[in-house]
Design an enzyme around this catalytic site. Structure first.
Site, PDB file in Angstrom:
ATOM      1  N   THR A  98       0.757  -1.172   0.101  1.00 42.36           N
ATOM      2  CA  THR A  98       0.113   0.015  -0.126  1.00 42.36           C
ATOM      3  C   THR A  98       0.897   1.141  -0.101  1.00 42.36           C
ATOM      4  O   THR A  98       1.428   1.237   1.133  1.00 42.36           O
ATOM      5  CB  THR A  98      -0.824   0.001   1.190  1.00 42.36           C
ATOM      6  OG1 THR A  98      -1.632  -1.107   1.234  1.00 42.36           O
ATOM      7  CG2 THR A  98      -1.802   1.413   1.096  1.00 42.36           C
ATOM      8  N   LYS A 173      -7.590   1.845  -3.407  1.00 39.33           N
ATOM      9  CA  LYS A 173      -7.131   1.384  -2.066  1.00 39.33           C
ATOM     10  C   LYS A 173      -7.357   2.555  -1.217  1.00 39.33           C
ATOM     11  O   LYS A 173      -7.935   2.392  -0.056  1.00 39.33           O
ATOM     12  CB  LYS A 173      -5.780   0.724  -1.924  1.00 39.33           C
ATOM     13  CG  LYS A 173      -5.052   0.580  -0.560  1.00 39.33           C
ATOM     14  CD  LYS A 173      -5.708  -0.782   0.076  1.00 39.33           C
ATOM     15  CE  LYS A 173      -5.207  -1.043   1.542  1.00 39.33           C
ATOM     16  NZ  LYS A 173      -5.761  -2.307   1.973  1.00 39.33           N
TER      17      LYS A 173
HETATM   18  P1  NAP Z   1       5.202  -6.509   7.596  1.00 41.51           P
HETATM   19  O1  NAP Z   1       4.929  -7.822   8.177  1.00 41.51           O
HETATM   20  O2  NAP Z   1       5.967  -5.493   8.350  1.00 41.51           O
HETATM   21  O3  NAP Z   1       6.390  -7.032   6.473  1.00 41.51           O
HETATM   22  C1  NAP Z   1       6.802  -6.110   5.686  1.00 41.51           C
HETATM   23  C2  NAP Z   1       7.894  -6.845   4.584  1.00 41.51           C
HETATM   24  O4  NAP Z   1       8.629  -5.807   3.744  1.00 41.51           O
HETATM   25  C3  NAP Z   1       9.054  -7.544   5.379  1.00 41.51           C
HETATM   26  O5  NAP Z   1       9.293  -8.674   4.616  1.00 41.51           O
HETATM   27  C4  NAP Z   1       9.921  -6.624   5.428  1.00 41.51           C
HETATM   28  O6  NAP Z   1      11.418  -7.384   5.438  1.00 41.51           O
HETATM   29  C5  NAP Z   1      10.040  -5.921   4.113  1.00 41.51           C
HETATM   30  N1  NAP Z   1      10.691  -4.636   4.001  1.00 41.51           N
HETATM   31  C6  NAP Z   1      10.237  -3.486   4.568  1.00 41.51           C
HETATM   32  N2  NAP Z   1      11.063  -2.542   4.258  1.00 41.51           N
HETATM   33  C7  NAP Z   1      12.037  -2.985   3.359  1.00 41.51           C
HETATM   34  C8  NAP Z   1      13.250  -2.559   2.674  1.00 41.51           C
HETATM   35  N3  NAP Z   1      13.568  -0.977   2.988  1.00 41.51           N
HETATM   36  N4  NAP Z   1      13.829  -3.286   1.901  1.00 41.51           N
HETATM   37  C9  NAP Z   1      13.441  -4.680   1.798  1.00 41.51           C
HETATM   38  N5  NAP Z   1      12.352  -5.264   2.323  1.00 41.51           N
HETATM   39  C10 NAP Z   1      11.763  -4.642   3.262  1.00 41.51           C
HETATM   40  O7  NAP Z   1       4.135  -5.903   6.793  1.00 41.51           O
HETATM   41  P2  NAP Z   1       2.666  -6.354   6.239  1.00 41.51           P
HETATM   42  O8  NAP Z   1       1.683  -6.444   7.243  1.00 41.51           O
HETATM   43  O9  NAP Z   1       2.919  -7.794   5.288  1.00 41.51           O
HETATM   44  O10 NAP Z   1       2.403  -5.288   5.082  1.00 41.51           O
HETATM   45  C11 NAP Z   1       3.111  -5.196   3.950  1.00 41.51           C
HETATM   46  C12 NAP Z   1       2.336  -4.163   3.013  1.00 41.51           C
HETATM   47  O11 NAP Z   1       1.111  -4.603   2.752  1.00 41.51           O
HETATM   48  C13 NAP Z   1       2.109  -2.829   3.634  1.00 41.51           C
HETATM   49  O12 NAP Z   1       2.283  -1.761   2.750  1.00 41.51           O
HETATM   50  C14 NAP Z   1       0.666  -2.785   4.240  1.00 41.51           C
HETATM   51  O13 NAP Z   1       0.223  -1.297   4.412  1.00 41.51           O
HETATM   52  C15 NAP Z   1       0.036  -3.738   3.343  1.00 41.51           C
HETATM   53  N6  NAP Z   1      -0.989  -4.325   3.769  1.00 41.51           N
HETATM   54  C16 NAP Z   1      -1.262  -5.026   5.169  1.00 41.51           C
HETATM   55  C17 NAP Z   1      -2.325  -5.443   5.316  1.00 41.51           C
HETATM   56  C18 NAP Z   1      -2.134  -6.453   6.805  1.00 41.51           C
HETATM   57  O14 NAP Z   1      -3.104  -6.792   7.226  1.00 41.51           O
HETATM   58  N7  NAP Z   1      -0.920  -6.645   7.158  1.00 41.51           N
HETATM   59  C19 NAP Z   1      -3.514  -5.641   4.766  1.00 41.51           C
HETATM   60  C20 NAP Z   1      -3.368  -4.562   3.600  1.00 41.51           C
HETATM   61  C21 NAP Z   1      -2.470  -4.209   3.259  1.00 41.51           C
HETATM   62  P3  NAP Z   1      11.970  -7.781   7.216  1.00 41.51           P
HETATM   63  O15 NAP Z   1      11.314  -9.143   7.238  1.00 41.51           O
HETATM   64  O16 NAP Z   1      13.558  -7.688   6.620  1.00 41.51           O
HETATM   65  O17 NAP Z   1      11.459  -6.528   8.043  1.00 41.51           O
END
Ligand code: NAP
Length: 293
Positions: A98, A173
């Site tokens: 997102t 979104k």
């Molecule tokens: P998350 O669990 O915090 O995972 C983030 C991922 O991105 C991890 O694999 C992290 O790696 C990686 N990452 C972050 N910064 C990075 C960088 N600079 N370089 C390389 N890798 C990087 O987040 P999530 O819940 O999966 O959400 C991911 C996205 O989906 C966000 O934009 C969020 O707004 C969206 N989203 C989430 C949900 C939900 O319910 N969670 C629902 C809809 C949309 P590491 O493992 O090394 O930290």
């Protein structure tokens, strides 16, 4: 079956990549900044992992990503060791982060210079949607790239739609988040009022959820909101990131979002209560003290 790569094995990305491999049958190579997660994924699903996004993306027909925000997305695409440097002309990058519509258009243009296609494809449905492979995917970009990617995206999605040109997926979104923000605040106030009025909340919801006030949040979250339980997925920190993107976009397109701006500040109050990782239904904690943290 396609050769695919997935960058970012977080709460969302890990199961999404898993579905590409297990359900879609695609040859999947993953990358995660913290390597242990990539190793765990390969241990569970097979395939391989790259040490950089470029290494994972090398030779892939489709490259998927789901990282945190605009800057993270720039890093895994055009940053050092980014995927664009190894992707072949004609391949498609599908981003599920997102992020802003601005970064989507920027990367669409940067990809086009290299003969690569870029689709912005944020998702809704949360952790459960990712784990069960039933996400909704809102896509912006070119129709021919979309037509090629859509059957692959279906590995983890129940609903996929091309919303318009580059940026239109992210804009859709934003509409989703605007609709949710006001609704959760309204539901919070309704439950808080019912309690203040000494009504039986279960009885009240049982009746009004059959009428015009019904919503997914009401049906699925009233009980946990009433109990002060906020460990059901999408975190307040993420919601504030999303609402920040929405409010920025509104400055450009002139849309007036008074309630959304207010709810963003209410979420800041929840953060001040220690609720950074609470789920978005925790707006009620400002009105009724939380029983649990
Ligand atoms: P998350 O669990 O915090 O995972 C983030 C991922 O991105 C991890 O694999 C992290 O790696 C990686 N990452 C972050 N910064 C990075 C960088 N600079 N370089 C390389 N890798 C990087 O987040 P999530 O819940 O999966 O959400 C991911 C996205 O989906 C966000 O934009 C969020 O707004 C969206 N989203 C989430 C949900 C939900 O319910 N969670 C629902 C809809 C949309 P590491 O493992 O090394 O930290």
């Amino acid at each position: 079956m396609a050769k695919v790569a997935f960058l970012g094995l977080g709460v969302m990305g890990y199961p999404m990549a898993g579905h590409l491999s297990a359900r879609g049958g695609h040859e999947t190579r993953v990358y995660n900044r913290t390597t242990a997660k990539a190793e765990a994924w390969v241990g569970q699903f097979g395939g391989g992992h790259g040490r950089t996004p470029a290494e994972a993306a090398d030779g892939a027909e489709f490259v998927f990503s789901c990282v945190g925000n605009d800057d993270d997305l720039r890093q895994v695409t055009i940053g050092e060791g980014g995927a664009f440097s190894s992707m072949a002309p004609g391949s498609v990058f599908v981003d599920h982060t997102t992020a802003s519509a601005k970064v989507a258009r920027e990367l669409h243009a940067a990809a086009a210079e290299r003969g690569i296609h870029f689709l912005d494809a944020p998702v809704s449905g949360g952790q459960a949607g990712a784990e069960n492979g039933v996400l909704t995917v809102m896509v912006g970009g070119d129709a021919d790239a979309y037509d090629r990617a859509e059957p692959v995206i279906r590995s983890f999605a129940r609903m996929v739609g091309l919303m318009g040109p580059s940026g239109a997926g992210q804009l859709t979104k934003m509409v989703n988040q605007i609709a949710i923000a006001g609704l959760v605040q309204g539901l919070s106030e309704a439950i808080a009022f019912a309690k203040a009025a000494d009504l039986d909340v279960e009885k009240v919801i049982g009746v009004i959820s059959k009428g015009a006030a019904q919503s997914w949040q009401m049906e699925n979250r009233w009980k946990t909101m009433d109990a002060g339980q906020f460990s059901f997925g999408f975190a307040v920190d993420w919601m504030r990131k999303d609402l920040g993107i929405v409010l920025d976009e509104a400055k450009t397109n002139g849309a007036r979002l008074p309630v959304t701006a207010l709810v963003d500040q209410f979420y800041a109050d929840v953060q001040a209560l220690g609720g950074n990782r609470w789920d978005t239904s925790s707006l009620i904690a400002r009105l009724v003290p939380a029983k649990t943290a």
